[in-house]
Design a protein around this motif. Sequence first.
Motif: not given
Length: 351
Positions: A257-270
Motif C-alpha cells: 500500500l502506498a501513502g498516496s493513491p496509485s493509478l492504473i489504466d484499466t484499458r491496459m487491464l482489459a
Amino acid sequence: MKAFVITAPGEAGVQDVEPPTAAAGEVVVDVARAGICGTDIEFYTGEMQYLHEGHAQYPMRIGHEWMGTVSAVGEGVDAAWIGRRVTGDTMLGCQRCERCRAGLHHVCAFRDEIGVRNGRPGALAEQVAVPAWALHALPDAVDDASGAMVEPGGNAWRSVDAAALSTGDRALILGPGTIGLLCALFARAAGAEVHLLGRPGRSLEFATSFGFDGVWTEADLPDLAWHAVIDSSNAPHLPARALELVEPGRRIVHVGLAGSPSLIDTRMLALGDITAVGILGASAGLEPTIAAYADGSVDPRPLVAATVALDDLADILAGSRPPQAGAGPKIHVEISRQSPRPSGASRQERP
C-alpha cells in the motif's frame, strides 16, 4: 501487566495496564515474541489511515504479529488449549454478517483487528486476549521466531496463491521488504523462477543473499516475460508498472500500500486480459504458512535482523536500528511475564 502504549504521534512507552481476562469464547495468551511491522510505525508517526478514518484512536496498544502460550480459557472454550503454543488471526470478524458467513471475515465491515482497529488491544504486551476461533496451534517444528512470522507469511502465501503460478513460471516481486521476500520464498517453493525489483541499498543487497534468480533495480530490469507480478512495495508508481510488465492473460497482485493513491489504466487491464488481485490480511494463509514453516520449504528466520526488549520499542519505531542488527528487514520483540501470574490464570475463567 506491561504493555506498549502509543498515546499520540511520536509519544509512546511501556505502561502498567490491567491484564486481560478470558471472556466467554476467548483465551488469554502469554506473549513470547511479537514482530514490528510498517503499520505499527505508521501508528507511531500518526500517518496510518485508520487514525484519520476513525477506525483507530489514541491511546492504543499495537502488535499483530505474535506467538505465545495459552494461559487461560473462557467459558465455552476447550481447556485443552491451556499450555499450547499458538499464533492467531488478526482479523476478527463479527461472525454474524453475510461476509463472515461466506468465509470473508477479514473484510467484515464490523471487524476488529488485534492491535490495529476498533481499540482491540495488541500483542506488544505481556498478555493478549484472543477469540478461540482465531487461534492457530504451532507445532514443535515451528520455533518462536518463525511463529511470530506467521502473520506476515500468511499475507505472502495469499499473494503467491493469487498469482496462480505454475512450475517454471517467471515471477517478479516488486519491493524486497518483509512481505516481498516472503513472497519470493513462497514463489520459489512453488517451483517458480523468482526475481525481485527494488531500490539500491541495504534491502536489495540483502535480497541477493537468498540466491534468487535475479535481483534488479528499475534501471537494469531485463526485458523478460513476467508470468506474474506481485507488488509488495509502497511506491505509488509501481502498480501501474506491474500492469505494463506482466504478460497478457496473466495476473498482477497488489499486497503493498502506498501513502498516496496509485493509478492504473484499466484499458491496459482489459485489452491485456489481465487479472488484478488485491490482498488484505493473512487469514486464509495462516495454516498453509505454518505448514510450510514446519516442513522447512520456507524458512522466515533469516529475515529477523534483531530481537529487542519491550522497553526498546519506542526507539525502534522512531527509526533507530539496534546495535549489531543483521541486514534483514524484521525486528522482533521478546516478551516475558515480569510479575507472578494472577491466581486462577491457569484455570478456566468465566465472565
